[in-house]
Design a protein around this motif. Sequence first.
Motif: not given
Lengths: 274, 268
Positions: A49, A53, A57, A234
């Motif tokens: 992630s 991501p 998210r 993110d």
Amino acid sequence: MSDAAQVVLAPPPRAGVAGRRLTRVLEIVVALAVVVGLWQVTSITINNSTLLPSPARVFHAWLDLLHADLRQDVLASLAHLGIGYALGIATGLALAAISTRFALLESIVDPLIELLRPISAIAWIPIAILMFGISAGVPVFLIFYASLFPIFVNTVAGVKQVDAKLVHAAQMLGASRRMILTHVVMPAALPYVLAGARLSLGVAWMAMVAAELTGSDAGLGWRLFWYQEFFAMDKVMAVILTIGVLGYCFDTLLRALQARITRWSPDSVVDEAR
Amino acid sequence: MTGKIDAQSLSKTYVSARSGERVEALQNVSFSVAPHEFVSIVGPSGCGKSTLLALVAGFVAPTSGRVLADGAPITGPDPRRGVMFQDYALFPWRTVLGNVEFGPLARGATREAMRATAHRYIELVGLEGFEHRYPHELSGGMRQRCALARLLANEPEVWLMDEPLAAVDLQTRNILQDELLRLWGDGGDPGQRRAVLFVTHGIDEAVYLSDRVIVLGRRPGRIKETVTIDLPRPRKALRNSAEAGRYNEYIWNLIRDEAARAIVEESA
């Protein structure tokens, strides 16, 4: 036979405005679904992630940002854009006006513009940073620089393509030189000027992000850099999406404005009908 | 010397900016148009008839010779000489109303006077109900009506018409010819008529409309003959008459060989 004649006389079949809008919205939804789907699959495959991501998210990060920094970043970017773009458009129009009016000035301005035009705005970042420091001056200068060329080139082309017949028509109706300028040359060039303004906004938007990324202490581009430092991928993605969506909105807005202002032009109708 | 328009020994040579090649469009052309006279200019393509009209309009200057309007040399375009163009030359960003108002606006009419004049002429050419259409929303015939209303709204003393009906279909052309005659005053008092210089490649059109037809030869353009059309007015009943037919044939015989050559040269 009479049937055939009727078919020819009937207006061409076309979806109503509402129908066309709906089709357009559907197209966009499908395109988005494909992108998000691919993104989801890739993020599951990579399974990291920090590197990539998942869409969910990023969406959550975006919701968080909405309540935190995003608003002030957008405002800072819009301020850079507003000042730089206004300066660029005003300067471009002024240069185009004098170089189409005076042949001597055209022979000076035109080669200068052609020399500078191939130099990407980004190439000026180091100099801009030295001149303005890490400040709003850098994105404003770059936006100004980037937006200058499309509006200039289009306006000059627009003025040059004005049909001599229309000028003759105005003359034989008794129009003064001034009236020919304001009532013939300017409206005839307007579609070109508006197309130039739209192109300018597109390149200005890109120059803005690049300039803020390296030479500014505020704005969306700067925020990208900021979150990257924290490995908050993110949030980086959320800012990127914001940049994309805002850019798209601006272009749509200008396109609508263009169609509205030049609705007298058969071309603008074609454009509206896609 | 007493004409509304006097062209004296007009010559026009164009020099190509790229190759420096010289093209003699007109050579030593003299004619005049009387105050209430309808004069047409016919000739094969390449005979310089549109150049001739542009010289009288004042859009271009002659290489030698001069054109007088009411005895004074023409130095440029003048609202007293209204022009109708082949491809209409309407302002695409102005509606029918806006186009017709342009002349009065240019001449400093008040808003109310401008509007009243425009409405009067729009009605006269049969375009009422289409005032707020843009030119691209009109048919060719309606565009030409609009161009005619725009010309008339300035109440010019001379009408200069450069193949105004060349771009419309045959039925529309016949209708517009009759309209033109009606507006000019074909059935009315000759003293109310304006001087008209009408350029066309349609011989029958020229015969039907005109008092005199100037026949031009080509390369370089020069006057072959001026034919007086001695037919009574109004002309409406004479469109397909034998007398008109004889004039058509006479003029056609004057230019047939050159017209044929023009086709060969243009396709070469």
